[in-house]
Motif scaffolding. Structure first.
Motif: not given
Length: 125
Positions: A17-24, A107-115
């Motif tokens: 799992g994971g969350q997205i944080w945008v930093q500047k 979507v990326f996490l779903e692919k990563l989990n499948k892999t």
């Protein structure tokens, strides 16, 4: 003893799992809580109601708005008074972009989990 350990391992479900944080410039700009707060304000909620609905206190919500505006190129939220905070057009666009990133991340996490599951299966067998 080994058998019960192996049996437990077979029934274990792993999930990446994971969350997205945008930093500047190394400062947090946007994340799940801040986007949720902006969404509530965009819906017309007062800052108190928005904060309460997210399990956040008023002071934390205001501090988040100040931090967002400090990091942003343009204001995402305009403060009209202690209760009325208006999300700007720029702020609404940032919400949309963040939500699109979140969908791509899911979507990326779903692919990563499948892999991971496929690789783990090969290791166990």
């Amino acid at each position: 003893m080994i058998y019960s350990y192996m049996q437990k391992q077979e029934n274990t479900e792993y999930k990446i799992g994971g969350q997205i944080w945008v930093q500047k410039n190394a400062e947090n700009f946007m994340g799940p809580g801040r986007v949720a707060l902006l969404e509530k304000l965009s819906e017309g909620c007062s800052i108190s109601r928005a904060a309460e609905s997210l399990g956040m206190d008023y002071t934390t919500a205001v501090k988040n708005i100040i931090a967002i505006n400090k990091v942003a190129d343009k204001p995402l939220v305009i403060n009209h008074n202690d209760e009325h905070f208006e999300v700007t057009r720029y702020g609404n666009e940032i919400i949309k972009v963040y939500l699109q990133l979140k969908e791509e991340h899911t979507v990326f996490l779903e692919k990563l989990n499948k892999t991971f599951e496929e690789k783990l299966t090969k290791i166990i067998l």
